[in-house]
Design an enzyme around this catalytic site. Structure first.
Site, PDB file in Angstrom:
ATOM      1  N   HIS A 176      -3.762   6.806   3.245  1.00  0.00           N
ATOM      2  CA  HIS A 176      -4.090   5.530   2.603  1.00  0.00           C
ATOM      3  C   HIS A 176      -5.487   5.109   3.047  1.00  0.00           C
ATOM      4  O   HIS A 176      -5.843   5.218   4.216  1.00  0.00           O
ATOM      5  CB  HIS A 176      -3.056   4.474   3.006  1.00  0.00           C
ATOM      6  N   ASN A 179     -10.095  -0.672  -0.049  1.00  0.00           N
ATOM      7  CA  ASN A 179      -8.636  -0.534  -0.006  1.00  0.00           C
ATOM      8  C   ASN A 179      -8.075  -0.995  -1.355  1.00  0.00           C
ATOM      9  O   ASN A 179      -8.139  -2.181  -1.677  1.00  0.00           O
ATOM     10  CB  ASN A 179      -8.098  -1.389   1.146  1.00  0.00           C
ATOM     11  N   CYS A 232       0.818  -1.225   0.000  1.00  0.00           N
ATOM     12  CA  CYS A 232       0.000   0.000   0.000  1.00  0.00           C
ATOM     13  C   CYS A 232       0.847   1.268   0.000  1.00  0.00           C
ATOM     14  O   CYS A 232       0.369   2.336  -0.374  1.00  0.00           O
ATOM     15  CB  CYS A 232      -0.930  -0.002   1.203  1.00  0.00           C
TER      16      CYS A 232
HETATM   17  O1  UT7 Z   1      -3.731  -1.643   3.607  1.00  0.00           O
HETATM   18  C1  UT7 Z   1      -2.768  -2.231   4.418  1.00  0.00           C
HETATM   19  C2  UT7 Z   1      -3.038  -2.026   5.849  1.00  0.00           C
HETATM   20  N1  UT7 Z   1      -4.254  -2.691   6.204  1.00  0.00           N
HETATM   21  C3  UT7 Z   1      -4.888  -2.273   7.243  1.00  0.00           C
HETATM   22  O2  UT7 Z   1      -4.482  -1.313   7.834  1.00  0.00           O
HETATM   23  C4  UT7 Z   1      -6.096  -3.084   7.698  1.00  0.00           C
HETATM   24  C5  UT7 Z   1      -6.110  -3.105   9.188  1.00  0.00           C
HETATM   25  N2  UT7 Z   1      -7.156  -3.902   9.770  1.00  0.00           N
HETATM   26  C6  UT7 Z   1      -8.476  -3.613   9.757  1.00  0.00           C
HETATM   27  O3  UT7 Z   1      -8.917  -2.740   9.038  1.00  0.00           O
HETATM   28  C7  UT7 Z   1      -9.359  -4.337  10.725  1.00  0.00           C
HETATM   29  O4  UT7 Z   1      -8.568  -5.069  11.628  1.00  0.00           O
HETATM   30  C8  UT7 Z   1     -10.383  -5.308  10.071  1.00  0.00           C
HETATM   31  C9  UT7 Z   1     -11.472  -4.508   9.383  1.00  0.00           C
HETATM   32  C10 UT7 Z   1      -9.697  -6.221   9.091  1.00  0.00           C
HETATM   33  C11 UT7 Z   1     -11.051  -6.166  11.161  1.00  0.00           C
HETATM   34  O5  UT7 Z   1     -11.643  -5.337  12.151  1.00  0.00           O
HETATM   35  P1  UT7 Z   1     -11.347  -5.603  13.700  1.00  0.00           P
HETATM   36  O6  UT7 Z   1     -12.147  -4.617  14.436  1.00  0.00           O
HETATM   37  O7  UT7 Z   1      -9.864  -5.584  13.890  1.00  0.00           O
HETATM   38  O8  UT7 Z   1     -11.959  -7.043  13.914  1.00  0.00           O
HETATM   39  P2  UT7 Z   1     -11.238  -8.387  14.401  1.00  0.00           P
HETATM   40  O9  UT7 Z   1     -10.320  -8.912  13.349  1.00  0.00           O
HETATM   41  O10 UT7 Z   1     -10.685  -8.197  15.770  1.00  0.00           O
HETATM   42  O11 UT7 Z   1     -12.486  -9.360  14.486  1.00  0.00           O
HETATM   43  C12 UT7 Z   1     -13.564  -9.111  15.397  1.00  0.00           C
HETATM   44  C13 UT7 Z   1     -14.644 -10.150  15.140  1.00  0.00           C
HETATM   45  C14 UT7 Z   1     -14.125 -11.574  15.079  1.00  0.00           C
HETATM   46  O12 UT7 Z   1     -15.085 -12.404  15.690  1.00  0.00           O
HETATM   47  P3  UT7 Z   1     -14.906 -12.915  17.212  1.00  0.00           P
HETATM   48  O13 UT7 Z   1     -13.603 -13.646  17.211  1.00  0.00           O
HETATM   49  O14 UT7 Z   1     -14.864 -11.653  18.036  1.00  0.00           O
HETATM   50  O15 UT7 Z   1     -16.107 -13.746  17.422  1.00  0.00           O
HETATM   51  C15 UT7 Z   1     -14.080 -11.869  13.600  1.00  0.00           C
HETATM   52  O16 UT7 Z   1     -14.241 -13.244  13.321  1.00  0.00           O
HETATM   53  O17 UT7 Z   1     -15.263  -9.890  13.873  1.00  0.00           O
HETATM   54  C16 UT7 Z   1     -15.278 -11.102  13.107  1.00  0.00           C
HETATM   55  N3  UT7 Z   1     -15.202 -10.746  11.689  1.00  0.00           N
HETATM   56  C17 UT7 Z   1     -16.290 -10.494  10.932  1.00  0.00           C
HETATM   57  N4  UT7 Z   1     -17.596 -10.497  11.209  1.00  0.00           N
HETATM   58  C18 UT7 Z   1     -18.432 -10.177  10.217  1.00  0.00           C
HETATM   59  C19 UT7 Z   1     -14.092 -10.599  10.929  1.00  0.00           C
HETATM   60  N5  UT7 Z   1     -14.435 -10.259   9.674  1.00  0.00           N
HETATM   61  C20 UT7 Z   1     -15.794 -10.193   9.653  1.00  0.00           C
HETATM   62  C21 UT7 Z   1     -16.719  -9.889   8.655  1.00  0.00           C
HETATM   63  N6  UT7 Z   1     -18.038  -9.884   8.978  1.00  0.00           N
HETATM   64  N7  UT7 Z   1     -16.350  -9.563   7.401  1.00  0.00           N
END
Ligand code: UT7
Length: 332
Positions: free
Chosen positions: A254, A284, A113
Site C-alpha cells: 500500500h 495515498n 486502504c
Molecule cells: O493509508 C492508511 C495508513 N496511513 C498511514 O500509514 C499514514 C501513517 N502516517 C504517516 O505517514 C506519518 O505519520 C505522517 C506523514 C502523517 C507524519 O509524519 P511523522 O513523521 O509521523 O510526523 P509527526 O506527525 O510526528 O509530526 C512531526 C512534526 C510535528 O511538529 P512538532 O509537534 O514536532 O513541532 C507536526 O506538527 O511535523 C509537523 N507536521 C508538519 N510540518 C510540515 C505535520 N505535518 C506537517 C506538514 N508540514 N505537512
C-alpha cells in the site's frame, strides 16, 4: 475451481497537485513532505468527476484486457471509503449501470486502504465456491472529497484515482491466487476516522462547523502500527506458503508513506527492483493504491504472465491484508 488474477486496469485523474501547490495552501514545505512521506505530487479528480466515473474507466480497461464482454461479469465489488453516496445506492450499483451491466450482483465494501485486497478475498471465495465465474473488483477513491485542505497533517498525503481487476475461475492451479490474509482490529478505530456523516453524527450545522466530515488521522501512531503489523503479516504469509522473499519479483505494498514501504521492504531484505513504488506520484489513494500500482508495472511492461506478486496493505478500521498470487493475465 480456483480463482485467478485475470487482468488489471486503472484511471489516474489528469490534475496534478504538487508539493509546491500545497506550500501555497498550508504551512508546509516540499522538503518536509518529501522527507517524511516520499510524496512529490498527487492527482485530484475534477469537480464533475466522481468515484464511479473513475471506477468505470478503470473497469472498462480491466474487462477489455481480460478479453471479456461486460455481460460476462457476474459480480461487482467496489472497495471505497469515498462512495458516490454515503448511504445508498452503493457505488458498485452505479458502476454497473455506467458499464451497462444488467442483472448482476453488486455491492461495496468498506475496509479503507485494505479494501482492494479485502475485495480480492471476497472474489476468491465466491469463485472457489462455484457461485461466480468473473468478478470485477474495484478500488476507487475521490479522497479529495473528504480531505480538509487547511489541515497540513492530512492534506499532503492523499490523492484520487481508481484501479480494477477481473478475477476469473480457472481449473489450472498454477494460475490460481495462492493465499490471502485479511484481518482487523477495531480497538484502533479512532486512528483513522471520518466522524460524519453517519449515525453517530448525522449531518447537521455542528458537523459542518466542526469539520467532522473530513478525515482525521493519528498519523504517528498509525505509522508505527503500520510498520509493525505489515512486517509481521508479510512474513507470515510467506512462511505459511514456503516462499522466500527473494523469489517475489513484485512486492506491491500500500502506497501510504515511502518510509513505511522502506521499513517493510528492508525487513524482508527486498531489493529496490522488487518493491513497486508509486507514492511519489500519486500519494495515498487508499483502496485504489494497490491496483494503481499493479497497473503501473503492467503498463511499463514489468509485470509478466506467471510472475508472483506479494500485496500488502494497511488502513482505517484498523484493517490489514496481504495476498500472494501470480499475475495470470495476458501481456497485451
Ligand atoms: O493509508 C492508511 C495508513 N496511513 C498511514 O500509514 C499514514 C501513517 N502516517 C504517516 O505517514 C506519518 O505519520 C505522517 C506523514 C502523517 C507524519 O509524519 P511523522 O513523521 O509521523 O510526523 P509527526 O506527525 O510526528 O509530526 C512531526 C512534526 C510535528 O511538529 P512538532 O509537534 O514536532 O513541532 C507536526 O506538527 O511535523 C509537523 N507536521 C508538519 N510540518 C510540515 C505535520 N505535518 C506537517 C506538514 N508540514 N505537512
Amino acid at each position: 475451481m480456483y480463482a485467478k488474477f485475470h487482468s488489471i486496469g486503472a484511471y489516474v485523474p489528469s490534475t496534478v497537485l504538487s508539493n509546491a501547490d500545497l506550500e501555497k495552501m498550508v504551512d508546509t514545505s516540499d522538503e518536509w513532505i518529501l522527507k517524511r512521506t516520499g510524496i512529490r505530487e498527487r492527482r485530484i479528480a475534477r469537480d464533475d468527476e466522481v468515484t464511479s466515473d473513475m471506477a468505470k474507466i478503470a473497469s472498462e480497461i480491466a474487462i477489455k484486457r481480460a478479453g471479456l464482454n461486460h455481460s460476462d461479469i457476474d459480480l461487482i465489488v467496489c472497495a471505497t471509503v469515498t462512495p458516490d453516496y454515503f448511504n445508498m445506492p452503493s457505488t458498485a450499483c452505479v458502476i454497473a449501470d455506467k458499464l451497462g451491466i444488467k442483472d448482476v450482483q453488486a455491492f461495496d465494501i468498506s475496509a479503507a486502504c485494505s479494501g482492494f485486497v479485502y475485495a480480492l478475498s471476497v472474489a476468491k471465495a465466491f469463485i472457489e465456491s462455484g457461485m461466480k465465474r468473473h468478478v470485477l473488483i474495484i478500488g476507487a477513491e475521490k479522497f479529495s472529497s473528504i480531505v480538509d485542505y487547511t489541515d497540513r497533517s492530512t492534506c499532503i498525503l492523499f490523492g484520487d484515482g481508481a484501479g480494477a481487476s477481473v478475477i476469473s475461475a480457472t481449473n489450472d492451479k498454477s494460475e490460481a491466487i495462492i493465499d490471502i490474509h485479511a484481518s482487523a482490529d477495531g480497538a484502533y478505530s479512532d486512528f483513522l476516522v471520518t466522524p460524519a456523516p453517519g449515525s453517530v453524527n448525522p449531518l447537521s450545522q455542528r458537523v459542518l462547523d466542526e469539520g467532522l466530515n473530513f478525515v482525521q488521522m493519528k498519523g504517528n501512531e498509525t505509522f508505527k502500527l503500520a510498520v509493525k503489523t505489515l512486517t509481521k503479516d508479510v512474513k507470515e504469509i510467506l512462511s505459511d506458503n514456503n516462499i522466500d522473499a527473494k523469489d517475489i519479483p513484485h512486492f506491491v505494498p500500500h502506497q501510504a508513506n515511502y518510509r513505511i514501504i522502506k521499513a517493510v521492504g528492508g525487513a524482508l531484505k527486498m531489493t529496490k527492483e522488487q518493491v513497486v513504488l508509486t507514492v511519489d506520484k500519486y500519494g495515498n489513494t487508499s483502496a485504489a493504491s494497490i491496483p494503481m500500482a499493479i497497473n503501473d508495472i503492467y503498463e511499463a511492461g514489468r509485470l509478466k504472465k506467471g510472475e508472483l506478486m506479494l500485496l500488502d496493505t494497511f488502513g482505517g478500521g484498523l484493517t490489514w491484508a496481504s495476498a500472494l498470487l501470480p499475475f495470470s493475465g495476458d501481456n497485451l
